[in-house]
Design a protein around this motif. Structure first.
Motif, PDB file in Angstrom:
ATOM      1  N   GLU A 100      -0.656  -2.552   6.749  1.00 28.22           N
ATOM      2  CA  GLU A 100      -1.060  -3.705   5.567  1.00 28.22           C
ATOM      3  C   GLU A 100      -2.148  -4.492   5.880  1.00 28.22           C
ATOM      4  O   GLU A 100      -2.180  -5.017   7.030  1.00 28.22           O
ATOM      5  CB  GLU A 100       0.063  -4.502   5.272  1.00 28.22           C
ATOM      6  N   SER A 130       0.860  -1.282  -0.127  1.00 31.50           N
ATOM      7  CA  SER A 130      -0.022  -0.036  -0.289  1.00 31.50           C
ATOM      8  C   SER A 130       0.846   1.386  -0.055  1.00 31.50           C
ATOM      9  O   SER A 130       2.150   1.351   0.575  1.00 31.50           O
ATOM     10  CB  SER A 130      -0.853  -0.096   1.257  1.00 31.50           C
ATOM     11  N   GLU A 131       0.286   2.259  -0.682  1.00 26.92           N
ATOM     12  CA  GLU A 131       1.215   3.487  -0.584  1.00 26.92           C
ATOM     13  C   GLU A 131       1.505   4.109   0.977  1.00 26.92           C
ATOM     14  O   GLU A 131       2.182   4.809   1.247  1.00 26.92           O
ATOM     15  CB  GLU A 131       0.610   4.647  -1.488  1.00 26.92           C
ATOM     16  N   THR A 132       0.318   3.876   1.810  1.00 27.28           N
ATOM     17  CA  THR A 132       0.345   4.069   2.814  1.00 27.28           C
ATOM     18  C   THR A 132       1.605   3.627   3.880  1.00 27.28           C
ATOM     19  O   THR A 132       1.892   4.283   4.653  1.00 27.28           O
ATOM     20  CB  THR A 132      -0.755   3.702   3.933  1.00 27.28           C
TER      21      THR A 132
END
Lengths: 166, 166
Positions: B84, B4-6
């Motif tokens: 994630e 994830s971009e997070t």
């Protein structure tokens, strides 16, 4: 962060193809059925392996799928990468160069220390997959067969006529 | 297979928090702005880090985010796993037990040889991330600062009053 389910399919399918006798082919539909997978989406995954040269597809009545190269020359990494749309786990968007306090881009020559560690971890993952060949999988599957599966497979292949070219 | 971009946001945000003076807090909105990230989605990611105990959130006028534990005790793996949704890269659905030729489930005690290699690779990825602490990232970021960024950051913090509690 999950790999596509087609990775599991593709690995099992390649292992099955690598265990076929020389010159044998099996239609994608029969290979899907053998693994209990719905044929349509499975066939699309197989096409990716064909595009990568890992699997060979022959048209016609006696056509079907076969390995496109020797199992010794196919690593698990090659199969995974052929099936995954994204080729990296960690995508660095250079966050450090964004926001109100970032410096001019010429000051960012060294890679970001976060990206560096993420890529190092990813390189270790790739290393294990690159070091393992389909031939090794075949060897361990042959050495430790699940009781009855080989016999059931031979019977099923004979009954369905799924294997061609032998 | 992409993270994830997070994950990128969270790693940079934790590094920034780990560089704050003791007792300092910064609102999630200001931390997002500092990294050039839109605040709403960023705040949700920060909440995951708070839920995992990695980041601490204080309410109120002088509230904000701070590290929830010493940077020495936070590994990159902890941050990645907190952000994630899926905790594993390779999900084995036991394809070998499906299809017309599978044996009875009692015959599948040993793990699938495909899953074994996939998990070995994943363990290597995790190992690198588990071995690297946020304190190490902070050390390399401090040792090799990008010219001008620290000064710009101090000015920005002073102008915006983003840091509280010092």
């Amino acid at each position: 962060m999950q790999l596509s389910e087609t990775v599991e399919w593709g690995l099992h399918a390649c292992l099955a193809l690598a265990m076929l006798p020389d010159g044998a082919r099996i239609p994608a539909r029969a290979l899907a059925e053998y693994h209990g997978i719905k044929p349509s989406y499975f066939s699309k995954a197989m096409q990716k392996l064909v595009a990568a040269g890992i699997v060979q597809s022959t048209e016609g009545r006696s056509g079907g799928l076969a390995m496109g190269k020797p199992a010794e020359d196919v690593s698990l990494l090659q199969i995974v990468m052929a099936l995954e749309d994204h080729q990296v786990l960690f995508r660095c968007t250079e966050i450090r160069q964004k926001g109100p306090c970032a410096a001019a881009s010429r000051h960012y020559r060294a890679p970001c220390n976060i990206a560096r560690v993420m890529r190092k971890a990813e390189a270790e993952w790739r290393r294990v997959l690159a070091e393992t060949s389909l031939a090794e999988l075949r060897q361990s599957a042959t050495a430790e067969p699940v009781p009855g599966v080989n016999e059931a497979t031979q019977t099923w292949l004979a009954e369905t006529g799924a294997v061609r070219g032998t």
